[in-house]
Design an enzyme around this catalytic site. Structure first.
Site, PDB file in Angstrom:
ATOM      1  N   LYS A  38       0.842  -1.200   0.000  1.00 27.74           N
ATOM      2  CA  LYS A  38       0.000   0.000   0.000  1.00 27.74           C
ATOM      3  C   LYS A  38       0.879   1.252   0.000  1.00 27.74           C
ATOM      4  O   LYS A  38       2.082   1.164   0.307  1.00 27.74           O
ATOM      5  CB  LYS A  38      -0.922  -0.015   1.231  1.00 27.74           C
ATOM      6  CG  LYS A  38      -0.168   0.007   2.552  1.00 27.74           C
ATOM      7  CD  LYS A  38      -1.072  -0.322   3.742  1.00 27.74           C
ATOM      8  CE  LYS A  38      -0.275  -0.310   5.036  1.00 27.74           C
ATOM      9  NZ  LYS A  38      -1.041  -0.905   6.149  1.00 27.74           N
ATOM     10  N   TYR A 263      15.591  30.285   9.252  1.00 32.09           N
ATOM     11  CA  TYR A 263      14.517  31.239   9.515  1.00 32.09           C
ATOM     12  C   TYR A 263      14.403  31.567  11.004  1.00 32.09           C
ATOM     13  O   TYR A 263      14.507  30.675  11.852  1.00 32.09           O
ATOM     14  CB  TYR A 263      13.173  30.655   9.066  1.00 32.09           C
ATOM     15  CG  TYR A 263      13.039  30.541   7.564  1.00 32.09           C
ATOM     16  CD1 TYR A 263      13.306  31.638   6.736  1.00 32.09           C
ATOM     17  CD2 TYR A 263      12.626  29.355   6.980  1.00 32.09           C
ATOM     18  CE1 TYR A 263      13.172  31.528   5.356  1.00 32.09           C
ATOM     19  CE2 TYR A 263      12.481  29.248   5.603  1.00 32.09           C
ATOM     20  CZ  TYR A 263      12.756  30.339   4.794  1.00 32.09           C
ATOM     21  OH  TYR A 263      12.617  30.228   3.454  1.00 32.09           O
TER      22      TYR A 263
HETATM   23  C1  LIG Z   1      -0.343  -2.084   6.699  1.00 26.70           C
HETATM   24  C2  LIG Z   1      -1.011  -3.339   7.029  1.00 26.70           C
HETATM   25  C3  LIG Z   1      -0.275  -4.538   7.100  1.00 26.70           C
HETATM   26  C4  LIG Z   1       1.222  -4.597   6.998  1.00 26.70           C
HETATM   27  O1  LIG Z   1       1.802  -4.307   8.244  1.00 26.70           O
HETATM   28  P1  LIG Z   1       3.394  -4.384   8.459  1.00 26.70           P
HETATM   29  O2  LIG Z   1       3.552  -4.226   9.920  1.00 26.70           O
HETATM   30  O3  LIG Z   1       3.981  -3.255   7.679  1.00 26.70           O
HETATM   31  O4  LIG Z   1       3.820  -5.712   7.951  1.00 26.70           O
HETATM   32  C5  LIG Z   1      -0.982  -5.699   7.303  1.00 26.70           C
HETATM   33  N1  LIG Z   1      -2.319  -5.702   7.468  1.00 26.70           N
HETATM   34  C6  LIG Z   1      -3.054  -4.566   7.426  1.00 26.70           C
HETATM   35  C7  LIG Z   1      -4.516  -4.641   7.622  1.00 26.70           C
HETATM   36  C8  LIG Z   1      -2.423  -3.350   7.226  1.00 26.70           C
HETATM   37  O5  LIG Z   1      -3.137  -2.221   7.206  1.00 26.70           O
END
Ligand SMILES: *Cc1c(COP(=O)(O)O)cnc(C)c1O
Length: 378
Positions: A38, A263
């Site tokens: 994702k 800044y």
């Molecule tokens: C992001 C996500 C994962 C992956 O988690 P990691 O700790 O990065 O392996 C697995 N399941 C869901 C539902 C997620 O949202």
């Protein structure tokens, strides 16, 4: 591209990716492992990462949205694209089941409100869409809760209108699977899925996949660990960092005591100092919280960030380096071999994935750079 690329350079180490993939598969002891890609593979770039994972034997990819799923399909060549199983964690999210069916995508249902669109689809087409189902065992984010389990029973509409491939739940304290709250979530998962028809039970992620067979069930879905970012508070096997980020030095200046840097005088030199200006800022994803905090790496040395984080620039104090050692045109390591993404993230007060995710906007630009100059210049 004809001009030399002068922006921040995100580089990926595919040997490290292969090492991490094998480490995760070994920990999973034979259960199927899906890669969570994702947010453009956590910022690393789906186009670069997904074909590599496919070549390593990964056949299943998890994303958040329909559009991300299409990017995964697009990144794979014809045969591979057709054979890859792609699951969409946000479920239908108001889109049409037809969009999923046309692309061979599997929504992970987020609650009972998604049963009606599935029924509509089945009525229109006579087909049952493959779906996975979130079970809300304690995170209170997505899925069917205890009161909604009857809707998942074999006599219910779900099985008339769809084919369930996975039961999915996600831990609230994913970084600490042995926490009592996680054990309770696992207990509910076992208890609930016992009452439901068989499908692959998926609970393990980057942390729990390393927490022993009690967490394996039938499946693991892993993101962070593949990129070499430990997701666990507990000891995990050696993972290797996949991403490294470098940014160029624009100027080096020797300044007297009492000089304001950046800044609004957020830093004033306590003595004579040598200050290097590096072309990386919040516009590139560098957290704003790194005002007078954290380090970059130049000439093999950790040099402290001084002053604020501007849109495209940040200053570091390189007084500890020999005169002339740090020069304009050199590349500062933001994270990589000498400084982990976790270390810089800790200085910024954010999770490592936050910092990694911010590189999402750099990945496409860096791809152009890598075509132009495949060597990583440190
Ligand atoms: C992001 C996500 C994962 C992956 O988690 P990691 O700790 O990065 O392996 C697995 N399941 C869901 C539902 C997620 O949202």
């Amino acid at each position: 591209m004809n001009a030399t690329y002068d922006g921040p350079r995100l580089a990926l180490d595919f040997d490290a990716l292969a090492h991490n993939w094998r480490t995760v598969c070994a920990a999973g002891m034979g259960q199927p492992v899906g890669a969570v890609v994702k947010n453009d593979a956590y910022g690393l770039g789906v186009a670069a990462v997904v074909p590599r994972l496919w070549a390593l034997g990964c056949r299943e990819f998890w994303v958040a949205t329909l559009h991300e799923a299409l990017a995964v399909r697009h990144s794979l060549r014809d045969a591979a694209a057709g054979a890859a199983r792609i699951l969409v964690l946000n479920g239908l999210a108001g889109t049409r089941p037809e969009d999923f069916a046309a692309q061979g995508l599997t929504p992970v249902l987020t609650g009972p409100h998604e049963l009606a669109p599935l029924a509509g689809y089945a009525a229109r087409t006579g087909a049952r869409l493959p779906v996975a189902v979130h079970l809300d065992t304690g995170l209170t984010r997505l899925g069917f809760g205890a009161a909604q389990l009857p809707a998942l029973q074999p006599q219910g509409a779900l099985w008339r209108d769809a084919q369930v491939t996975h039961w999915v739940t996600h831990l609230g304290r994913f970084h600490d699977p042995e926490a009592p709250q996680c054990l309770l979530q696992r207990e509910r998962f076992v208890e609930w899925t016992r009452q439901l028809p068989a499908a692959l039970r998926s609970i393990a992620t980057s942390s729990s996949v390393f927490a022993g067979p009690g967490w394996h069930f039938d499946h693991a879905r892993v993101g962070s660990a593949l990129w070499g970012v430990p997701a666990s508070q507990r000891a995990t096997p050696m993972l290797r960092p996949v991403a490294s980020l470098h940014a160029p030095v624009l100027r080096v200046a020797d300044v007297p005591a009492g000089t304001e840097v950046g800044y609004a005088g957020s830093y004033t030199t306590p003595g004579p100092r040598r200050i290097a200006t590096v072309a990386l800022g919040y516009g590139d994803g560098l957290p704003f919280s790194l005002v007078n905090r954290g380090y970059l790496v130049l000439a093999g040395r950790h040099v402290p960030i001084v002053g604020g984080v501007a849109m495209g620039m940040v200053a570091v104090d390189v007084s500890a380096c020999a005169p002339g050692e740090v020069r304009p045109g050199m590349w500062a390591e933001v994270y990589g071999a000498q400084q982990s993404v976790q270390a810089l993230a800790a200085a910024a007060g954010v999770a490592a994935n936050v910092l990694l995710a911010l590189s999402a906007r750099l990945a496409p630009r860096s791809a152009a750079w890598q075509e132009e100059a495949p060597e990583v210049v440190a």
